[in-house]
Scaffold this motif. Sequence first.
Motif, PDB file in Angstrom:
ATOM      1  N   MET A  93       0.837  -1.201   0.000  1.00 23.22           N
ATOM      2  CA  MET A  93       0.000   0.000   0.000  1.00 23.22           C
ATOM      3  C   MET A  93       0.871   1.250   0.000  1.00 23.22           C
ATOM      4  SD  MET A  93      -3.050  -1.458   0.335  1.00 23.22           S
ATOM      5  CE  MET A  93      -4.024   0.030   0.581  1.00 23.22           C
ATOM      6  N   LYS A  94       0.334   2.289  -0.615  1.00 17.25           N
ATOM      7  CA  LYS A  94       0.974   3.594  -0.538  1.00 17.25           C
ATOM      8  C   LYS A  94       0.790   4.177   0.863  1.00 17.25           C
ATOM      9  CE  LYS A  94      -0.580   4.535  -5.251  1.00 17.25           C
ATOM     10  NZ  LYS A  94      -1.397   5.418  -6.109  1.00 17.25           N
ATOM     11  N   MET A  95       1.686   5.026   1.280  1.00 14.65           N
ATOM     12  CA  MET A  95       1.461   5.789   2.512  1.00 14.65           C
ATOM     13  C   MET A  95       2.022   7.185   2.278  1.00 14.65           C
ATOM     14  SD  MET A  95       4.381   4.129   5.002  1.00 14.65           S
ATOM     15  CE  MET A  95       6.123   4.457   4.697  1.00 14.65           C
ATOM     16  N   ARG A  96       1.755   8.090   3.200  1.00 14.93           N
ATOM     17  CA  ARG A  96       2.314   9.441   3.084  1.00 14.93           C
ATOM     18  C   ARG A  96       2.939   9.848   4.406  1.00 14.93           C
ATOM     19  NH1 ARG A  96      -1.118  12.709  -1.237  1.00 14.93           N
ATOM     20  NH2 ARG A  96      -2.560  11.091  -1.847  1.00 14.93           N
ATOM     21  N   ARG A  97       3.760  10.863   4.323  1.00 18.97           N
ATOM     22  CA  ARG A  97       4.270  11.433   5.575  1.00 18.97           C
ATOM     23  C   ARG A  97       3.131  12.212   6.227  1.00 18.97           C
ATOM     24  NH1 ARG A  97       8.851  12.383   2.365  1.00 18.97           N
ATOM     25  NH2 ARG A  97      10.219  10.576   2.615  1.00 18.97           N
ATOM     26  N   LEU A  98       3.095  12.210   7.552  1.00 20.49           N
ATOM     27  CA  LEU A  98       2.076  12.990   8.258  1.00 20.49           C
ATOM     28  C   LEU A  98       2.193  14.446   7.824  1.00 20.49           C
ATOM     29  CD1 LEU A  98       2.218  11.454  11.837  1.00 20.49           C
ATOM     30  CD2 LEU A  98       0.214  11.488  10.322  1.00 20.49           C
ATOM     31  N   PRO A  99       1.078  15.084   7.538  1.00 27.68           N
ATOM     32  CA  PRO A  99       1.174  16.456   7.041  1.00 27.68           C
ATOM     33  C   PRO A  99       1.653  17.414   8.125  1.00 27.68           C
ATOM     34  CG  PRO A  99      -1.110  15.870   7.430  1.00 27.68           C
ATOM     35  CD  PRO A  99      -0.313  14.618   7.645  1.00 27.68           C
ATOM     36  N   GLU A 100       2.332  18.448   7.663  1.00 28.02           N
ATOM     37  CA  GLU A 100       2.824  19.499   8.556  1.00 28.02           C
ATOM     38  C   GLU A 100       1.634  20.219   9.201  1.00 28.02           C
ATOM     39  OE1 GLU A 100       5.824  21.904   6.485  1.00 28.02           O
ATOM     40  OE2 GLU A 100       4.801  23.679   7.287  1.00 28.02           O
ATOM     41  N   LYS A 101       0.600  20.394   8.399  1.00 27.59           N
ATOM     42  CA  LYS A 101      -0.543  21.174   8.887  1.00 27.59           C
ATOM     43  C   LYS A 101      -1.832  20.537   8.385  1.00 27.59           C
ATOM     44  CE  LYS A 101      -2.374  25.893   8.870  1.00 27.59           C
ATOM     45  NZ  LYS A 101      -2.111  27.276   8.457  1.00 27.59           N
ATOM     46  N   ARG A 102      -2.852  20.542   9.237  1.00 26.99           N
ATOM     47  CA  ARG A 102      -4.169  20.104   8.830  1.00 26.99           C
ATOM     48  C   ARG A 102      -5.158  21.155   9.326  1.00 26.99           C
ATOM     49  NH1 ARG A 102      -4.421  13.723   9.623  1.00 26.99           N
ATOM     50  NH2 ARG A 102      -4.032  13.411   7.402  1.00 26.99           N
ATOM     51  N   LYS A 103      -6.047  21.582   8.460  1.00 25.96           N
ATOM     52  CA  LYS A 103      -6.958  22.649   8.855  1.00 25.96           C
ATOM     53  C   LYS A 103      -8.367  22.346   8.353  1.00 25.96           C
ATOM     54  CE  LYS A 103      -7.388  27.686   8.771  1.00 25.96           C
ATOM     55  NZ  LYS A 103      -6.762  28.939   8.337  1.00 25.96           N
ATOM     56  N   PHE A 104      -9.336  22.429   9.256  1.00 28.57           N
ATOM     57  CA  PHE A 104     -10.727  22.174   8.893  1.00 28.57           C
ATOM     58  C   PHE A 104     -11.562  23.427   9.141  1.00 28.57           C
ATOM     59  CE2 PHE A 104      -8.826  18.177  10.228  1.00 28.57           C
ATOM     60  CZ  PHE A 104      -9.088  17.379   9.124  1.00 28.57           C
ATOM     61  N   MET A 105     -12.653  23.533   8.415  1.00 25.00           N
ATOM     62  CA  MET A 105     -13.539  24.697   8.622  1.00 25.00           C
ATOM     63  C   MET A 105     -14.961  24.351   8.198  1.00 25.00           C
ATOM     64  SD  MET A 105     -11.775  26.784   5.517  1.00 25.00           S
ATOM     65  CE  MET A 105     -10.201  26.165   6.097  1.00 25.00           C
ATOM     66  N   GLY A 106     -15.890  25.197   8.634  1.00 27.84           N
ATOM     67  CA  GLY A 106     -17.281  25.037   8.215  1.00 27.84           C
ATOM     68  C   GLY A 106     -17.717  26.226   7.382  1.00 27.84           C
ATOM     69  N   ILE A 107     -18.553  25.964   6.382  1.00 32.33           N
ATOM     70  CA  ILE A 107     -19.082  27.045   5.539  1.00 32.33           C
ATOM     71  C   ILE A 107     -20.567  26.784   5.324  1.00 32.33           C
ATOM     72  CG2 ILE A 107     -18.990  28.105   3.235  1.00 32.33           C
ATOM     73  CD1 ILE A 107     -15.915  26.936   3.496  1.00 32.33           C
ATOM     74  N   MET A 108     -21.374  27.820   5.497  1.00 32.47           N
ATOM     75  CA  MET A 108     -22.818  27.635   5.352  1.00 32.47           C
ATOM     76  C   MET A 108     -23.293  28.197   4.016  1.00 32.47           C
ATOM     77  SD  MET A 108     -25.263  26.202   7.067  1.00 32.47           S
ATOM     78  CE  MET A 108     -25.129  26.259   8.871  1.00 32.47           C
ATOM     79  N   PHE A 109     -24.079  27.385   3.316  1.00 35.53           N
ATOM     80  CA  PHE A 109     -24.677  27.815   2.038  1.00 35.53           C
ATOM     81  C   PHE A 109     -26.188  27.901   2.203  1.00 35.53           C
ATOM     82  CE2 PHE A 109     -20.628  26.013   0.880  1.00 35.53           C
ATOM     83  CZ  PHE A 109     -20.163  26.883  -0.090  1.00 35.53           C
ATOM     84  N   SER A 110     -26.804  28.674   1.325  1.00 29.56           N
ATOM     85  CA  SER A 110     -28.253  28.831   1.445  1.00 29.56           C
ATOM     86  C   SER A 110     -28.997  27.623   0.899  1.00 29.56           C
ATOM     87  CB  SER A 110     -28.694  30.098   0.700  1.00 29.56           C
ATOM     88  OG  SER A 110     -28.334  29.996  -0.659  1.00 29.56           O
ATOM     89  N   ALA A 111     -28.356  26.828   0.079  1.00 33.55           N
ATOM     90  CA  ALA A 111     -29.004  25.622  -0.444  1.00 33.55           C
ATOM     91  C   ALA A 111     -27.932  24.628  -0.863  1.00 33.55           C
ATOM     92  CB  ALA A 111     -29.886  25.968  -1.646  1.00 33.55           C
ATOM     93  N   VAL A 112     -28.328  23.376  -0.934  1.00 28.95           N
ATOM     94  CA  VAL A 112     -27.395  22.316  -1.275  1.00 28.95           C
ATOM     95  C   VAL A 112     -26.783  22.531  -2.664  1.00 28.95           C
ATOM     96  CG1 VAL A 112     -29.073  20.669  -2.266  1.00 28.95           C
ATOM     97  CG2 VAL A 112     -27.105  19.806  -1.022  1.00 28.95           C
ATOM     98  N   GLU A 113     -27.560  23.088  -3.577  1.00 29.00           N
ATOM     99  CA  GLU A 113     -27.047  23.334  -4.935  1.00 29.00           C
ATOM    100  C   GLU A 113     -25.829  24.255  -4.918  1.00 29.00           C
ATOM    101  OE1 GLU A 113     -30.217  23.166  -4.226  1.00 29.00           O
ATOM    102  OE2 GLU A 113     -31.269  22.042  -5.782  1.00 29.00           O
ATOM    103  N   ASN A 114     -25.899  25.299  -4.098  1.00 35.60           N
ATOM    104  CA  ASN A 114     -24.784  26.238  -4.013  1.00 35.60           C
ATOM    105  C   ASN A 114     -23.532  25.566  -3.447  1.00 35.60           C
ATOM    106  OD1 ASN A 114     -26.934  27.818  -4.634  1.00 35.60           O
ATOM    107  ND2 ASN A 114     -26.759  29.201  -2.890  1.00 35.60           N
ATOM    108  N   GLY A 115     -23.763  24.759  -2.417  1.00 34.01           N
ATOM    109  CA  GLY A 115     -22.641  24.033  -1.821  1.00 34.01           C
ATOM    110  C   GLY A 115     -21.992  23.092  -2.828  1.00 34.01           C
ATOM    111  N   LEU A 116     -22.816  22.413  -3.603  1.00 31.46           N
ATOM    112  CA  LEU A 116     -22.275  21.488  -4.612  1.00 31.46           C
ATOM    113  C   LEU A 116     -21.503  22.233  -5.700  1.00 31.46           C
ATOM    114  CD1 LEU A 116     -25.239  18.945  -4.952  1.00 31.46           C
ATOM    115  CD2 LEU A 116     -22.992  18.538  -3.915  1.00 31.46           C
TER     116      LEU A 116
END
Lengths: 526, 526
Positions: free
Chosen positions: A242-265
Amino acid sequence: MFYNKYPGLHVLIFSVPAYKLIYMIKDELYELLKSILGDGGVSVREDDLVSYSRDIWAKTTIEMQNGKMKHLPDAVVWPAVTEDVVKIIKFANENAIPVLPFGGGSGVCGGILACNGGIIIDMKRMDRLLKIDETSLVFSAQTGINGERLERILNEKGFTLGHFPSSIYCSTLGGWLATRSAGQLSTKYGKIEDMVISLEAVLPDGSVLETTPAPRSAAGPGLTQLFVGSEGTLCVITRAIMKMRRLPEKRKFMGIMFSAVENGLDAIRNILQAGVVPAVVRLYDELDTFMIAEGRFHKGHSGIKQLEEDNLKDMILHKAERLLFSHPKIVSLLSPLIPGRSMLILGFDGSEEQVDTDEKISLRICSAAGGKTLGEEPGNIWWETRYKVSYGLSPVFYIGGFADTIEVATTWNNLLNLYYSMKESLSENSLVMVHFSHAYREGCSIYFTFVASAGDERKDEVYDLILKKGMDACVSAGGTISHHHGVGFSKQRWLGRENKGGLNLLKLIKKSLDPKNIMNPGKLGV
Amino acid sequence: MFYNKYPGLHVLIFSVPAYKLIYMIKDELYELLKSILGDGGVSVREDDLVSYSRDIWAKTTIEMQNGKMKHLPDAVVWPAVTEDVVKIIKFANENAIPVLPFGGGSGVCGGILACNGGIIIDMKRMDRLLKIDETSLVFSAQTGINGERLERILNEKGFTLGHFPSSIYCSTLGGWLATRSAGQLSTKYGKIEDMVISLEAVLPDGSVLETTPAPRSAAGPGLTQLFVGSEGTLCVITRAIMKMRRLPEKRKFMGIMFSAVENGLDAIRNILQAGVVPAVVRLYDELDTFMIAEGRFHKGHSGIKQLEEDNLKDMILHKAERLLFSHPKIVSLLSPLIPGRSMLILGFDGSEEQVDTDEKISLRICSAAGGKTLGEEPGNIWWETRYKVSYGLSPVFYIGGFADTIEVATTWNNLLNLYYSMKESLSENSLVMVHFSHAYREGCSIYFTFVASAGDERKDEVYDLILKKGMDACVSAGGTISHHHGVGFSKQRWLGRENKGGLNLLKLIKKSLDPKNIMNPGKLGV
């Protein structure tokens, strides 16, 4: 040998439920398997057979609650090395006894049901991480290794597989490969089929195949991918590079709100097609977002807040909600009244400057699609509680309901068609929540969760009806019937409509490799 | 029908060279094929048969120069739609006549040699780009479409396939798929197997298969990849749905000089493993770099400067160089005296900010490995002349020499072992130049070009000897025998050593799909 002694046995196995085999024959089977694997390598004890009689497919949970145990195997064996598997397969082939490779048992499609009895090959003793090649960023492991343990060992050395299915605590590398599993960061790290370099597999005649261990090859057809997703019907996968990777230096998550699912897609599609590869994109449709925001029974599933199971149960018992999932059509009727909001979890990893560039481009695209950033908190909470998804639905069963999931995929231009078709069909008899994850430049998967309720004697029937409506809608709308759960037992009747001629081809290949049909019979339509 | 009328024909075809078939039978074959495809859809004219008797495998060039035409087909047909192909295949299957799907004829492994006579199915009339889905970034095309034309049409609409093999002017989409082709920007855009979403293929029984057109699926094994790389032995690929991308906002190429090939390889590996995906990495080993820098006969091949062919011929005729490739061991002995320098061509594409980020990270890594930047010029010249590679070797044949290429691949930790083993083995009888391209996080391909000379009567033998030494060294050192040219006729004797059990499996699948062995017999070891 077994066959010679009891010439009627293989007929018996295939013609009646195997658990009706008389004890003497089971004892004989035990002795023969013990002669192959030694003490402790085999069991025919009733409690073991019950434990291995199902995965976590919702329908067998319903059946179990009704006191039914339909698919008991005849024996369970625990090989430790590939040579053990070879011996078991040769024995089984000689005697035409079904064999069922078993990983963590976390499948949700009945892929390991012993429909015709037979021998469960539990791979969990084949759990060695054999070699880590830090230069090539690949490792070799036996396939029975538990997913969370594998990731933990890699992490300790500074690496990651990058595969985070919500089942990670109760699934194995082999199970992932057998079902074409996807983890929650698949958008960047790929599905398991993208991570595998090569396989060792024991074929139905007991021969051992090792596919080419090169990063790419033009030396004939791709044989590795023929076994990835074969769900135990063509071979036992014993080892993988299997492939593997080095642990990333940085990981960043966020939330974003859209008015409808279509916009998010639209935002997701534009991010990916701009050449940005986020670690995660996960968009909840309006109802799913509403459930999360309201903090009601869906919390355990969405993972936004961790709740004690008892509290959860209390909440689920709440009258209004019982009403909701007893009368899902009410929800469908009310859903236009739900404030139209669709939440996107977005995450990046890599070096500081890569994450910065990716984030900058992505937020610009989200903003153009009308997205409002919610900051890092929703993303971080999602990441911290990401494995809870698999456990959130169990309480529904305690209180008399049932729940299941269907995950499909299609290209972007067909995505809304597939989404609305299936949602409408499923909503006729259940409460349906949806999220979109595992996105590609060319399309996306859709993950439906349906919750319903019925009297004990009718649950089977109502479950079948919902599944049928959902799957019929999927194939009619041109979706693939599974993105990462596999086909197993539950979805096989739709496999023939998945593509043109594919099932026939699969049957032909199955027959040529496994003429006695010993490998996980009754699955995958073959 | 044909078989019924001439019951001995299929035996004849398989037992003697087909071009010995008496004319009456050939006329009959013509009439029967004409009844299927109409006027202009079939030819049995000698000049057509000669034109389709070979691809550009070096050994058949040598044979042709010696006046030998070993592999004439019996007929050539030009289907226009899938239904034509179905009819041809059914006719061929009924009469046990070999059929050989033919793309642009640019193969270099003898993959379309009519070893047993038969019908060449030239796909070039099936050249329609059927549909462009701009939302999903996929298109659907018949597989006979010429590569350069396909790319040009896509470019006009603002898209690119991103597939730039040096054969692009004389190869087809179907040929690429059949051989697992790689283009010069494969490091970013992937090989052809990474670009394909699904296939339509006519199987040996005349049935039509359409694989699942989803970006990913867990609905059973991966059937698409079983046909990609099958080189006409399992099916005729008639249509494909392929990924495409928007044309990048910016493309930037550059040259970097390293003191040795090892340093350049370290840089490539570190760039990729840092998560940067360059459009191109292409590292020339010391001798190749020396040839480029000296501006000698290798210019046409390297593409650094475009030369008139006549000048090239003059140069190739230069006495010293004739000596070099007649006595390749001299070069091996002298090579330590060549100033140790290894040139890397590096390129990026994407948005302005993505290219900037990628370049910044990559140059930092190159610098740490001792690389000195040469600016954009070497990169730009390479890009502008990138398709000349395929044509650079022909002049060698005019002056009595011969040349061929071998492209292999392995993981990074085995790369230098494979490189030195093969280089040493090939150098015993030829002048060997090498470049490394098509890089992955896990490994890289190696592209060997060998040039040699011998008397006309001994060329065959010397060619065979060089190939054998190179390929033996490859399998002994654990490389895959082909990265993107395929196996065809020339490499099939090494396919069984490529992996454990793979060839047996392939034979089993071939037999079950094509029991009469009509599909491109005598190739791929099956």
